[in-house]
Write a protein that holds these residues in place. Sequence first.
Motif, short mmCIF file in Angstrom:
data_model
loop_
_atom_site.label_atom_id
_atom_site.label_comp_id
_atom_site.label_asym_id
_atom_site.label_seq_id
_atom_site.Cartn_x
_atom_site.Cartn_y
_atom_site.Cartn_z
N VAL A 8 11.20 0.20 23.95
CA VAL A 8 10.57 1.49 24.24
C VAL A 8 9.11 1.35 23.83
CG1 VAL A 8 10.48 3.95 23.70
CG2 VAL A 8 12.70 2.78 23.82
N ALA A 9 8.22 1.56 24.80
CA ALA A 9 6.79 1.50 24.53
C ALA A 9 6.21 2.90 24.70
CB ALA A 9 6.11 0.51 25.49
N ILE A 29 8.59 7.35 31.77
CA ILE A 29 9.05 8.69 31.39
C ILE A 29 7.87 9.45 30.81
CG2 ILE A 29 10.68 9.98 29.95
CD1 ILE A 29 12.05 8.02 31.94
N GLU A 30 7.70 10.69 31.25
CA GLU A 30 6.64 11.54 30.71
C GLU A 30 7.25 12.50 29.69
OE1 GLU A 30 2.99 14.37 32.26
OE2 GLU A 30 4.65 13.96 33.60
N ASP A 31 6.64 12.60 28.53
CA ASP A 31 7.09 13.53 27.49
C ASP A 31 6.96 14.95 28.02
OD1 ASP A 31 6.83 15.37 25.12
OD2 ASP A 31 7.20 13.49 24.06
N ARG A 32 8.00 15.74 27.86
CA ARG A 32 8.01 17.12 28.39
C ARG A 32 7.11 18.06 27.61
NH1 ARG A 32 14.10 18.84 29.59
NH2 ARG A 32 13.14 20.76 28.89
N GLU A 39 12.39 -0.11 28.79
CA GLU A 39 12.56 -1.44 29.37
C GLU A 39 13.88 -2.05 28.94
OE1 GLU A 39 9.15 -4.02 28.63
OE2 GLU A 39 7.99 -2.24 28.04
N LEU A 40 14.47 -2.81 29.85
CA LEU A 40 15.65 -3.60 29.53
C LEU A 40 15.46 -4.95 30.20
CD1 LEU A 40 18.47 -4.01 28.36
CD2 LEU A 40 19.40 -2.92 30.42
N TRP A 41 15.48 -5.98 29.36
CA TRP A 41 15.28 -7.35 29.82
C TRP A 41 16.54 -8.16 29.61
CZ3 TRP A 41 11.04 -8.60 32.54
CH2 TRP A 41 9.98 -7.70 32.50
N GLU A 42 16.80 -9.06 30.53
CA GLU A 42 17.98 -9.91 30.44
C GLU A 42 17.96 -10.74 29.16
OE1 GLU A 42 19.91 -13.27 33.29
OE2 GLU A 42 18.88 -11.59 34.26
N THR A 43 16.78 -11.28 28.81
CA THR A 43 16.64 -12.07 27.59
C THR A 43 15.25 -11.85 27.00
OG1 THR A 43 15.66 -14.00 28.68
CG2 THR A 43 18.09 -13.93 28.55
N GLU A 44 15.06 -12.26 25.76
CA GLU A 44 13.74 -12.20 25.13
C GLU A 44 12.75 -13.10 25.86
OE1 GLU A 44 13.16 -12.03 20.92
OE2 GLU A 44 15.25 -11.46 20.60
N GLU A 45 13.22 -14.22 26.38
CA GLU A 45 12.35 -15.13 27.13
C GLU A 45 11.80 -14.46 28.38
OE1 GLU A 45 10.14 -18.43 28.27
OE2 GLU A 45 11.01 -17.93 26.33
N HIS A 46 12.63 -13.70 29.08
CA HIS A 46 12.14 -12.97 30.26
C HIS A 46 11.03 -12.00 29.86
CE1 HIS A 46 16.05 -14.18 32.17
NE2 HIS A 46 15.19 -14.45 33.14
N HIS A 47 11.23 -11.30 28.75
CA HIS A 47 10.19 -10.38 28.30
C HIS A 47 8.92 -11.13 27.91
CE1 HIS A 47 7.97 -7.94 25.33
NE2 HIS A 47 8.06 -7.09 26.31
N GLN A 74 -3.41 3.56 20.01
CA GLN A 74 -2.83 2.26 20.33
C GLN A 74 -1.37 2.41 20.76
OE1 GLN A 74 -2.99 -0.50 17.07
NE2 GLN A 74 -3.14 -2.24 18.45
N THR A 75 -0.94 1.57 21.67
CA THR A 75 0.45 1.58 22.13
C THR A 75 1.38 1.22 20.99
OG1 THR A 75 -0.29 0.85 24.31
CG2 THR A 75 2.04 0.58 23.82
N GLU A 76 2.50 1.93 20.91
CA GLU A 76 3.54 1.61 19.94
C GLU A 76 4.70 0.99 20.70
OE1 GLU A 76 4.58 4.89 17.29
OE2 GLU A 76 2.70 5.84 17.86
#
Length: 96
Positions: free
Chosen positions: A6-7, A42-45, A55-63, A86-88
């Motif tokens: 989640v970013a 997703i926009e905060d309401r 985000e959902l990645w198949e593996t850490e390597e893909h990310h 800054q992005t969290e």
Amino acid sequence: MNLHIVALFRFKENHLFDAIELMKKLVVETRKEEGCLQYDLIEDRENMGTFFLIELWETEEHHHLHSVTELLLTFRQNAAPMMESQTEVYKGKKIF
């Protein structure tokens, strides 16, 4: 093992239109990447200018491969002047 992310992004109000367009492009192109299982904007309401990338990645390597793409590097460079803070980024694994 899958990687869940989640970013959190906070953009300045006077840049919202441009920020959304920039993020839409990122989402559309990232969804095409190998190993990307989910990439949703997703926009905060309740907080204008606050967005989440789920985000959902198949593996850490893909990310990792995604994190060094020209697409993401360009996004970061273009988004930086529009951001309120800054992005969290939160990385996790599914428990249940």
